[in-house]
Structures are given as C-alpha cells and as structure tokens.
Motif scaffolding. Structure first.
Motif, PDB file in Angstrom:
ATOM      1  N   VAL A 175      46.846 -78.060  99.670  1.00 52.78           N
ATOM      2  CA  VAL A 175      46.370 -77.138 100.710  1.00 52.78           C
ATOM      3  C   VAL A 175      44.846 -77.216 100.834  1.00 52.78           C
ATOM      4  CG1 VAL A 175      46.119 -74.704 101.302  1.00 52.78           C
ATOM      5  CG2 VAL A 175      48.339 -75.590 100.551  1.00 52.78           C
ATOM      6  N   CYS A 228      42.938 -77.941 104.396  1.00 52.76           N
ATOM      7  CA  CYS A 228      42.007 -76.991 105.018  1.00 52.76           C
ATOM      8  C   CYS A 228      40.579 -77.510 105.053  1.00 52.76           C
ATOM      9  CB  CYS A 228      42.062 -75.651 104.285  1.00 52.76           C
ATOM     10  SG  CYS A 228      43.621 -74.776 104.486  1.00 52.76           S
ATOM     11  N   ASP A 262      46.129 -68.451 107.962  1.00 55.51           N
ATOM     12  CA  ASP A 262      46.961 -69.522 107.417  1.00 55.51           C
ATOM     13  C   ASP A 262      47.117 -69.438 105.903  1.00 55.51           C
ATOM     14  OD1 ASP A 262      47.587 -70.696 109.829  1.00 55.51           O
ATOM     15  OD2 ASP A 262      45.972 -72.165 109.760  1.00 55.51           O
ATOM     16  N   LEU A 263      46.066 -69.000 105.212  1.00 60.91           N
ATOM     17  CA  LEU A 263      46.113 -69.003 103.748  1.00 60.91           C
ATOM     18  C   LEU A 263      46.652 -67.710 103.160  1.00 60.91           C
ATOM     19  CD1 LEU A 263      42.879 -70.894 102.623  1.00 60.91           C
ATOM     20  CD2 LEU A 263      45.231 -71.683 102.567  1.00 60.91           C
ATOM     21  N   VAL A 300      54.313 -78.398 104.082  1.00 57.66           N
ATOM     22  CA  VAL A 300      53.016 -77.740 103.898  1.00 57.66           C
ATOM     23  C   VAL A 300      52.120 -78.023 105.099  1.00 57.66           C
ATOM     24  CG1 VAL A 300      50.965 -77.605 102.438  1.00 57.66           C
ATOM     25  CG2 VAL A 300      53.226 -77.842 101.384  1.00 57.66           C
ATOM     26  N   TRP A 301      52.073 -79.277 105.523  1.00 52.83           N
ATOM     27  CA  TRP A 301      51.237 -79.661 106.668  1.00 52.83           C
ATOM     28  C   TRP A 301      51.617 -78.858 107.916  1.00 52.83           C
ATOM     29  CZ3 TRP A 301      47.223 -83.149 107.517  1.00 52.83           C
ATOM     30  CH2 TRP A 301      46.955 -83.473 108.851  1.00 52.83           C
ATOM     31  N   HIS A 341      52.821 -75.969 108.235  1.00 53.19           N
ATOM     32  CA  HIS A 341      52.388 -74.576 108.174  1.00 53.19           C
ATOM     33  C   HIS A 341      50.988 -74.415 108.757  1.00 53.19           C
ATOM     34  CE1 HIS A 341      51.645 -70.533 106.614  1.00 53.19           C
ATOM     35  NE2 HIS A 341      50.514 -70.978 106.098  1.00 53.19           N
ATOM     36  N   PHE A 342      50.136 -75.400 108.553  1.00 50.53           N
ATOM     37  CA  PHE A 342      48.733 -75.293 108.985  1.00 50.53           C
ATOM     38  C   PHE A 342      48.481 -75.863 110.378  1.00 50.53           C
ATOM     39  CE2 PHE A 342      48.645 -75.017 104.392  1.00 50.53           C
ATOM     40  CZ  PHE A 342      47.778 -73.962 104.195  1.00 50.53           C
ATOM     41  N   LEU A 351      42.380 -69.346  98.152  1.00 54.92           N
ATOM     42  CA  LEU A 351      43.465 -69.952  97.381  1.00 54.92           C
ATOM     43  C   LEU A 351      43.746 -69.205  96.076  1.00 54.92           C
ATOM     44  CD1 LEU A 351      42.772 -73.793  97.788  1.00 54.92           C
ATOM     45  CD2 LEU A 351      44.705 -72.500  98.706  1.00 54.92           C
ATOM     46  N   TYR A 404      41.835 -80.356 110.416  1.00 58.67           N
ATOM     47  CA  TYR A 404      42.276 -78.966 110.460  1.00 58.67           C
ATOM     48  C   TYR A 404      41.262 -78.088 111.183  1.00 58.67           C
ATOM     49  CZ  TYR A 404      43.289 -74.222 108.823  1.00 58.67           C
ATOM     50  OH  TYR A 404      43.546 -72.876 108.768  1.00 58.67           O
ATOM     51  N   ARG A 458      48.208 -75.817  95.587  1.00 56.98           N
ATOM     52  CA  ARG A 458      46.829 -75.450  95.916  1.00 56.98           C
ATOM     53  C   ARG A 458      45.971 -76.694  96.203  1.00 56.98           C
ATOM     54  NH1 ARG A 458      47.352 -71.073  91.934  1.00 56.98           N
ATOM     55  NH2 ARG A 458      46.917 -69.055  92.938  1.00 56.98           N
ATOM     56  N   TRP A 485      53.716 -68.179 100.175  1.00 51.51           N
ATOM     57  CA  TRP A 485      54.542 -69.341  99.838  1.00 51.51           C
ATOM     58  C   TRP A 485      55.823 -68.947  99.128  1.00 51.51           C
ATOM     59  CZ3 TRP A 485      54.490 -73.855 102.017  1.00 51.51           C
ATOM     60  CH2 TRP A 485      53.384 -74.155 102.812  1.00 51.51           C
TER      61      TRP A 485
END
Length: 816
Positions: A632, A636, A363-364, A586-587, A589-590, A394, A641, A629, A403
């Motif tokens: 995120v 995480c 994911d990162l 953003v949410w 994506h994870f 990160l 998550y 960052r 991104w």
C-alpha cells in the motif's frame, strides 16, 4: 430553501472545476529503438506430406510500433529441393534442413526449416482435424448443437470438450442418418454444412475448401475413432504475441501453432477461432487478420481444441507524440510510464496537496481529515510530506479496520447455513485479531483452508459453513484467492479460458473429504477431515484425484488432509497467481478499477491492462512477504496514484490505463462513517459499542437502510460485484430527503457549536467547507456565501442549509 438553489449547482460543479497546483514545465522526450525485421514462427518443422506453415513478417520501427510487411517482403527457400513457397506457405518436398531467407528493404532475417517424413500422407484424425473444422464453423457453439439440449435433434459437446462423445454421436447415434461411408459427399453431415440441405444454421462450410476436403477425406477413410496413441494437443501459441499499430487503418496477420504430446507442432491458424475483446480498437477476421480501428488497446483471442491464447494489441492515434520528462517515484511508475509511451498517452498533472490529502485519508482509513490535520499538512514545507502522511495513516487502527472489512467480504462473513451469532462474532474476532496483529494474508489463508475443529473452538472453520459442497467451496477458493472463475468448467471446458472439466473436478476434490458433525453445543458445528469421500468425472465416470489448478496434484499419504497441501500450494511464493490476484485486489481499492477488471475474473480472454505492472506488483508483494502495508505504501507514494482527475485531450477517453485519477463514489460504509464524522451523530449498530463505525460491522446480513441503499455487500457470494458504488436515484433521494442528513445535522448540533465558538458566520461557513470537503470555498463560492448570509434573517438556518447542501454535493459523496 433559496440558499441551496444557488449553492447546489456550484458544489456539483466543483468536482470538475476545482483548481490544481500548477506543474513545472516539462521537457519532452521520445524513446527510440533500433529498427529490425522479425519473422514468425521462429522455426519451421514439417513432419508429414500435407503439413504446411504460413509465415508472417513484421517490421519493428524506431518508435516501437510494428508493421506487417509480409506481402512486401521477398522470401525464398535456400534449398528448393527440401521445401517450396506457395502463396505465403512453406510446404515440404523432401526430408532435410534448409532456411527461409526473408528480405525487406535493407533488413533481412532467416527462419530455419526442418522437413521429416515428407512422404507420410498423415491420416486425418477426428480430434485433431475434423473436430476443429466443426468448431471453426460454429457447429458446437452454445447457440447451435453445443447447447445442453443440442439443436434440431443433434447435440455436440460445447466447443468439443468431449471428442469421444462427439465421434459417437456423429457416427453411431441414429446410425446411417448423419454419415454415409458409401457416398461421403452425399450425407447429411456434409450436405447441411454446405447448404445443400435445409439447415437452421445456414451454410457454414464452402464446398471444395480445405475444410470441406477434410470432412470428405475423413469419411472416405471410414470415419474411424482415433487410435489410443494419437498425439493430443497440449498447448497453443499465438504469434506475434504483441502488436503496436502506429495509426488506425493497418492490418496484422496472426498465426496459431498447436503443440502436441508427441513433441510435434503444427500451424492451425485456419482451424482456430478468433475473437477480439474490443472491436472499437481492433477487429479480427475469421482468418486471424487484425485490423486497427481506433486508438486504444485490445486483446485478440484464439481458441483451438481446449486451449485459449491471444495477442495484445495497441493502436496509437497516429498523431505527433512526445512523452513528458517526468520522474518515476518507484517501480509502479516505471511500468506505467512505459505503458503510456506505448499507448501514446499523456498523463494528467499531479493533484494538489488538498486533493491528495482528502483522497489518501479516505482510501487509507475511510475518514476525512480534521481541520487541524489539514492545516498541519498544508503548512508543512518538506518535500517528503506526502510520504510521511502515508506512513502516519498506515499505522492507524482505522487502516486495519478497513482491510478487515475487505477480507471479511471475500470470506463472506455473515450468519448463514447455521452460523450462529456467537460463531459469527468469534469468526470476526479471529479475522480481526489476525489482521491487527500484522499477520500477512498468506498466513491467514494457510490457517483458514485446512482449519478443523469446532466453529467456537477454532473460528476459522466457520468458513466451511459458508458453502458445504466440494464444488461450491472450490469455486469460492479459486475466485477469492486466485481471481479465477472456474464455474463454467463444471459442465464443459471453459470456452474463454484454459480450465477444463478435469481441472474443475480435480480442484474440487480437495474439499471432498470434509466432514461435519454436531458439537455438544447445538449452536456449534465440528468440521473435520473424514479421510474418505471422492468425486467422479461426470463424463468419464472415473474417480478424480486432487489436482492444483494448472498443475499436477500433490503426493499424499492416505492419512493426509489434502486441504493442507492446497493451502501450502496456494500461498507458496512460487504460486504467482495468488500474489498477483491479491495485489490486484489491493490496487483496485485505490484506483476504483483493477489492472485486471473485474479483479476476480482473471482469465486468458480478460488480460491485464498493463501486463508488466500486473506481474511486477505481484512479484513485489512476494518480496515483501505479503505484507499489506508495504504494498500500500508503494501504491500511495507512486506518482500514478497522485494524478489529478482532470483529463487532457490525450487521455480523455482512457478508462483502463491509469493516466488520470478516477472519480469514485464512496462505498456505503465509508460514506456513512464520513457523514457521522462531520455531523458528530454516530449510528448504533447491533453488537457494537456506541461510536463504532460502519466498517466494523461483522455480519454481512446486518440490516441498515442507508447501507443497503448505497450498495453494501451482502456477502452472499465472493464476487466483488457485491459491493455497488454506482450512483442511483434512490441514493440521491435518500440524501436529499432522508434522516441521514437532515436528522443527523439536527442531532449533532454542529452549526450551533461552531456559532458558539465563532460568531462570524462566514468563518463558520469556511469551517463547514473544511469539515466536509477538506478545502476552503473558492472566490466565487465565498462571494455567494457572503451575499446569502448578509441577506439572511436567520443565520443559523442559512448555515444549516449550507451544511445540508455540502453533504449532498458530489464533491462530498465522491473521492477524487
């Protein structure tokens, strides 16, 4: 390939059978609140003789659930000379003030009542009285007279967006055919509505009802157009705004109040249209009675005039429930846990360190952890090792590359509409430099929207080659940066959101003065503010001034570039829609799904699955000054998550409330990068150096069979649906038979290299598992591997088969 036949079923099943770390025994708790009675509306204001107000009474129970007790409550007017009760409605009698006293069991509450102009008969108005009757009856829907070409020779505006035009078509078009002022009850408009005359739509209004009488009395009064000073609706409210059912089988009545430009309000429940977005959880009748059907959540929408609002509905399963005593890691968990309590959802356990590590790497940074990284993390005994791993990832360049790709998709970075290869590479470099330098998304947008100059000189101007008409540019900006699809409002008011044609053309006017001219280099285009150009309203024909969505327009001087004021408004910390939309992107994506889903379709009729979390995430993003960052990191590090994908009996059907991890197929670029990583056989991409990753490809139109097959975004539109992660048969066949797996295994010679380092084939098999799945084989798998290797006549071939099988397993292709 006999080894594969034994291994493939195992690897496919791993996704559902992998063991997880046991959780400590959890103490059970249940929150309680003080029971109370609440009544709606909070106050009653009656301003003419024919106005009335329905009342709903709701009991808030100790467990947080609600029950509609309207029919069980005792109600009386404190001063009967001022108002009276009739079948649950408060009706005016004389000017004055009084109270409605409500009693249910040991609970009581009061509603203040004010009556004015009680002798005023209040004439019927077309927009406020007649048009809502036609809308409620379905006359102006898209499948009836509201279609673009009308129906059976008669056309109305869709859901009544053009009241003046509708009045003309009913009263003046084909004069004498549709209405008969001499005999109002004997005209085509009425007789077709009540079924007296053959009507394709059938009978839609019952004779002698309030709706029927509205039509008759309006016609009797002459069917006049509304006077200029007629009060117009400015908003509506649905009450109660929330309802939590203890179990399926209960009902809840909804009320709809319209607020008008003269400061008055009115109960329009019997003129509103009701729709539920989830009938399996809650259905709604035409009269606004919500029935709990089964466990889950729903949003019941009410539409009146051009406005849409709704109520959030939760239906609990009706079984005994105690929420576990689990600690929240941060504000995200606090809001999520509160929502689970309301839903009576029990979350899954936290995933194991092995699962978390693989998940967070993919994911990162879009890559798998190396064996060394895996060993270091698993051997770390510190309680904060997950947080430290997140911080480490990160800071890696791969996080930023990921991104850049995400933002490039929303900006549709590709060669098109004359965008040259040089312009595209400069555009990509501009975006990549901004992201890598740590520039926040608000600053990037603030530079992008008002950009002027040559597409080589100022690469941000390439955005205005993606689309070149004011309407399409406005649609893209609204969808990308506000998560709002305003396309419907180009031709008519949005039927399921608050946007009108005024909103659409007002927003599009921000782009009406963009000018284009050829630069000295024939490959370059110059974008500039022409200082002239306007849009005209397609219905009224008048000039439309720039107007922010949902707000008034800016104060501008003639020489000002209106795009600068738009950029400032978009990225302002006061504009919660920008922050919430970006945080939701953003949410998603994870988690593989947004709090609002689709993430670029935020509207009244598609509300957040967790409104409190949606708001809090946006607010926190603003607090972080839009620093990616920081947001995120919170996501995480949240317990939410880190939940396992294994479901329990409580959350086995949950797809919207994040009570378990979500199994997600790797997107095309990441899957190819991971295959290249483990096989040590990188692809060559046009315009990129050897060893570059698929996530670094600049042009959305770059041709690559694997990426196309696995659903890479073509960037033709800003829609998130451009990225496809749904598994298909062609994808499976490509992995099984294509060169991406077999060819890369042979090219990279990983098995040969591992055998040179360690002659023990079982040890090599373990290392292949670590490379591909970030774990060691289970006991059952180890036995199967040992037996097959012991019987193999060609150890290298057997291990190659194992490698091939691992790359084809669901556990490799999916993030879990």
């Amino acid at each position: 390939m006999t080894f594969l036949h034994r291994l493939a079923p195992l690897t496919v099943a791993l996704l559902l059978t992998a063991s997880i770390a046991p959780a400590a025994e959890m103490k059970k708790v249940e929150d309680q609140v003080a029971p109370r009675l609440q009544a709606f509306p909070a106050k009653i204001s009656l301003t003419n003789r024919r106005e009335s107000q329905e009342v709903v009474v709701q009991l808030l129970a100790a467990d947080g659930s609600n029950k509609d007790v309207t029919d069980l409550a005792r109600m009386e007017i404190a001063l009967p000379a001022v108002a009276r009760l009739a079948s649950g409605f408060v009706e005016p009698l004389a000017d004055g003030q009084t109270e409605l006293v409500i009693q249910y069991e040991s609970f009581s509450t009061r509603i203040p009542i004010e009556v004015s102009h009680s002798k005023d008969p209040a004439e019927f108005r077309f927009r406020n009285d007649v048009l809502p009757v036609l809308t409620r009856a379905g006359c102006n829907t898209g499948k009836c007279h509201g279609s673009a070409s009308g129906k059976d020779g008669f056309r109305l505006s869709l859901f009544g967006y053009d009241p003046a035009g509708d009045h003309y078509r009913i009263t003046r078009e084909l004069s004498g055919r549709r209405i008969n002022l001499a005999a109002p009850a004997d005209c085509l408009l009425v007789n077709k509505a009540i079924g007296q005359v053959n009507h394709t739509g059938g009978q839609c209004i019952e004779p002698d009802t309030a709706h029927y009488q509205t039509l008759i009395q309006w016609l009797t009064a002459g069917a006049q157009p509304d006077p200029e000073d007629t009060a117009k609706p400015v908003r509506i409210e649905v009450l109660p705004q929330n309802a939590i059912f203890r179990a399926p089988g209960d009902d809840q009545k909804l009320l709809v109040t319209a607020y008008y430009s003269d400061g008055t309000d009115r109960d329009v429940t019997d003129q509103a249209v009701f729709i539920s977005n989830n009938d399996s959880a809650a259905k709604v009748s035409v009269d606004g009675i919500v029935s709990a059907m089964g466990p889950g959540s729903a949003f019941v929408m009410a539409r009146f005039d051009q406005f849409t609002q709704g109520a959030s509905i939760i239906v609990r399963p009706g079984t005994a429930f105690q929420f576990p005593d689990i600690a929240a890691h941060n504000f995200i968990d606090e809001h999520v846990h509160d929502h689970w309590r309301n839903m009576h959802l029990l979350p899954s356990e936290v995933c194991s360190d092995e699962v978390f590590m693989r998940r967070v790497y993919l994911d990162l940074i879009g890559l798998l952890p190396s064996a060394e990284e895996r060993h270091s993390f698993l051997n770390d005994q510190a309680s904060d090792k997950r947080e430290r791993l997140v911080d480490l990832l990160l800071q890696r360049d791969e996080f930023l590359d990921l991104w850049v790709m995400k933002w490039a998709e929303t900006l549709q970075v590709r060669t098109n509409n004359g965008v040259s290869s040089k312009g595209l590479m400069l555009y990509d470099r501009w975006l990549r430099d901004r992201v890598r330098s740590g520039e926040s998304i608000d600053k990037i947008v603030n530079e992008l929207i008002p950009a002027t100059g040559g597409t080589f000189e100022n690469p941000a101007t390439n955005y205005f080659q993606t689309e070149t008409t004011p309407e399409l540019l406005a649609e893209n900006v609204a969808q990308v940066f506000l998560g709002t699809r305003i396309q419907c409002a180009q031709c008519h008011n949005h039927p399921f959101d608050r946007w009108t044609m005024d909103d659409y053309y007002g927003f599009a006017s921000f782009f009406s003065q963009i000018g284009y001219k050829q630069a000295q280099d024939p490959r370059e285009l110059t974008v500039f503010n022409s200082g002239e150009g306007e849009l005209r309203h397609p219905v009224r024909g008048e000039k439309v001034l720039p107007k922010f969505l949902g707000e008034a327009g800016p104060d501008l001087n003639p020489e000002d570039d209106v795009r600068k004021s738009l950029a400032d408004w978009l990225t302002s910390k006061r504009n919660s829609e920008f922050a919430r939309n970006t945080a939701n992107i953003v949410w998603s994506h994870f988690f593989g799904i947004g709090i609002v889903e689709p993430v670029d379709d935020i509207r009244v009729s598609n509300p957040p699955s967790n409104p409190a979390l949606f708001k809090a995430l946006g607010d926190q993003f603003v607090t972080y000054n839009f620093d990616l960052r920081s947001l995120v990191r919170d996501i995480c590090n949240s317990r939410t998550y880190q939940l396992s994908t294994h479901r329990n009996s409580s959350n086995e059907f949950d797809e919207r409330h994040f009570s378990h991890g979500r199994i997600r197929r790797l997107r095309a670029e990441i899957l190819l990068d991971c295959i290249n990583q483990v096989t040590r056989a990188p692809d060559r991409f046009p315009g990129l150096p050897e060893g570059a990753r698929a996530v670094q490809i600049a042009d959305g139109r770059t041709q690559n069979y694997f990426l196309t097959t696995f659903g890479r975004s073509t960037r033709q539109t800003p829609c998130t649906c451009e990225v496809k992660t749904t598994p298909t048969l062609s994808q499976a066949l490509h992995l099984l038979n294509g060169e991406t797996t077999s060819g890369k295994i042979a090219q990279g010679e990983v098995v040969e290299s591992l055998l040179e380092e360690d002659s023990d084939p079982v040890a090599v098999a373990n290392r292949l598992y670590e490379k591909c799945l970030s774990r060691l084989p289970t006991v059952k798998e180890s036995k199967a591997i040992h037996d097959k290797l012991a019987a193999a006549t060609d150890t290298q071939a057997a291990l190659t088969d194992l490698f091939w099988a691992l790359l084809n397993s669901n556990e490799f292709v999916f993030n879990h």
